[in-house]
Design an enzyme around this catalytic site. Structure first.
Site, PDB file in Angstrom:
ATOM      1  N   GLU A 163       0.560  -1.368  -0.237  1.00 42.67           N
ATOM      2  CA  GLU A 163       0.063  -0.305   0.263  1.00 42.67           C
ATOM      3  C   GLU A 163       1.214   0.962   0.003  1.00 42.67           C
ATOM      4  OE1 GLU A 163      -4.533   0.543   1.627  1.00 42.67           O
ATOM      5  OE2 GLU A 163      -2.953   0.924   3.149  1.00 42.67           O
ATOM      6  N   HIS A 166       6.600 -27.410  -0.909  1.00 40.35           N
ATOM      7  CA  HIS A 166       5.493 -28.075  -1.990  1.00 40.35           C
ATOM      8  C   HIS A 166       5.038 -27.316  -2.689  1.00 40.35           C
ATOM      9  CE1 HIS A 166       7.351 -31.502   1.544  1.00 40.35           C
ATOM     10  NE2 HIS A 166       7.433 -30.756   1.935  1.00 40.35           N
ATOM     11  N   LYS A 185     -13.733   0.641  -4.176  1.00 47.13           N
ATOM     12  CA  LYS A 185     -15.443   0.881  -3.527  1.00 47.13           C
ATOM     13  C   LYS A 185     -16.292   1.611  -4.229  1.00 47.13           C
ATOM     14  CE  LYS A 185     -12.297   2.002   0.466  1.00 47.13           C
ATOM     15  NZ  LYS A 185     -11.715   2.259   1.776  1.00 47.13           N
TER      16      LYS A 185
END
Length: 423
Positions: free
Chosen positions: A277, A298, A413
């Protein structure tokens, strides 16, 4: 306290950045750089509000006496730091009187429904954390929790079970809390969410867990003293910051944060928000990713070893584990594991680390930066947090963008609100 090994990372031009680093350091100290109104975290370990901190301790003690479950309602920096601290310091399966759960960080219906079901027969207290009070994930969860508490305890009873951590003077949640009569804690104006773990935002849940927050702040204070140094050759945080930029200049587009302790998984999640951010702007920045070894050897190990050479690794290693045990011998040795008998689990883990480092660096040609902490104590957590704060600011300033804003997160948003019909 924290060691940085650059021998596996090909950062030979590190000294060339000394002048630029000293210049940026001065802009941080003098608060002249872009985004300087959000530098409150820099000297926070020394200048924190002592009266507010005393209230945090008082509320934490009350919660531990009252609640079986403490619900932390927040997203991003409003929960990642405290969860990272609690798991790093106490491990994944700690013994404590109060269970701490997290909500308000997702729209996932099954998660929220199951959490409400989980707590319905428990004594519950809630900490809602939001500077504005309008963060949708958190606001939705809090409405559900508020109604749950009012149904369970009545409207008056619910008030004493809610603590709002929010802006000191303004915002939806502040107005809400004042009207309803909730206890309140303050998010400082000059500290952004991802830099807030050492404020009331993080310290209340951490204190409820029974962790010594004095030690966290003491570790952070020592780090702030250690890294308040413009000399690149003497500042480990700045060296890490510069190495990130050097490796990016060598064509790396991603940084893989590697831990070898399961209890550090949320530290990696917190680190991803801090760096992602802060620097992912204007088409710039490294992609912050993370893995926990040996588990992810793995799965992701194959790509790191033999895939496209787009990344470097940053290892966070712990010298002394929180707990350890010795692997037993078996007279039949049907599993052919007696070659490990008498060795500690931590010794096996460290040999896996060395073997992986050799494979990824020597064979796979993947650069590795190595950070080493002595332990996972509260003091070490505080020190580590301040290290990354300082390193992040320097690294992002070297990139030429504002480390302290996040304009890109507003786009989703706006789209979501439009699609949901919000005016």
């Amino acid at each position: 306290m924290i060691k940085l090994d650059t021998n596996y990372a090909h950062c030979d031009t590190l000294p060339d950045y000394a002048g630029k680093v000293a210049e940026i350091h001065a802009s941080i100290i003098n608060k002249t750089g872009v985004g300087n109104d959000f530098l409150g975290w820099y000297d926070w370990p020394s200048s924190y509000d002592k009266e507010e901190y005393a209230l945090v301790k008082k509320l934490a003690a009350e919660i531990r006496q009252t609640a079986e479950v403490f619900v932390v309602c927040g997203i991003g920096g409003s929960y990642l730091g405290s969860r990272a601290a609690i798991e790093m310091i106490q491990g994944i399966y700690p013994k404590r009187d109060v269970e701490i759960v997290f909500v308000g960080n997702t729209f996932s219906a099954p998660y929220v429904v199951q959490l409400l079901e989980k707590i319905k027969d428990k004594e519950v207290m809630v900490n809602v954390i939001s500077k504005s009070g309008t963060t949708t994930e958190t606001a939705m969860a809090f409405r559900l929790l508020k109604q749950f508490l009012e149904t369970k305890y009545g409207k008056e009873g619910a008030k004493s079970r809610i603590i709002a951590t929010t802006d000191k003077n303004r915002g939806t949640l502040k107005e809400f809390a004042d009207k309803e009569g909730y206890a309140t804690l303050t998010i400082p104006d000059d500290i952004g969410g991802r830099f807030s773990v050492l404020t009331s935002v993080g310290l209340l849940p951490i204190a409820v867990a029974g962790i010594d927050t004095d030690e966290i702040l003491r570790g952070a204070k020592q780090a702030s003293l250690d890294f308040n140094n413009p000399e690149l050759s003497k500042n480990t945080a700045y060296q890490y910051a510069v190495c990130r930029r050097i490796l990016e200049g060598q064509g790396k587009s991603a940084e893989m944060f590697v831990t070898y302790e399961t209890q550090l998984t949320m530290v990696a999640e917190w680190w991803k928000q801090l760096f992602g951010e802060s620097e992912g702007k204007e088409g710039k920045g490294l992609l912050p990713a993370s893995v926990n070894f040996s588990t992810d050897l793995h799965s992701m190990g194959q790509f790191i070893q033999d895939g496209g050479k787009c990344l470097f690794e940053t290892l966070l290693l712990i010298e002394k584990p929180m707990l350890d045990l010795t692997f037993p011998s078996d007279p039949d040795d049907l599993d052919h594991m007696n070659y490990l008998a008498g060795k500690s689990m931590d010794e096996v883990n460290k040999k896996a680390c060395l073997g992986t480092l050799e494979a990824h660096h020597d064979t796979g040609n993947v650069p590795n930066l190595i950070l080493t902490l002595p332990d996972t104590s509260a003091y070490s957590f505080g020190y580590l947090v301040q290290f990354f704060f300082v390193a992040c600011a320097m690294s992002v300033y070297l990139l030429g963008v504002n480390p302290f804003n996040q304009p890109g997160v507003e786009v989703y948003k706006k789209n979501m609100f439009r699609l949901l019909g919000k005016k």
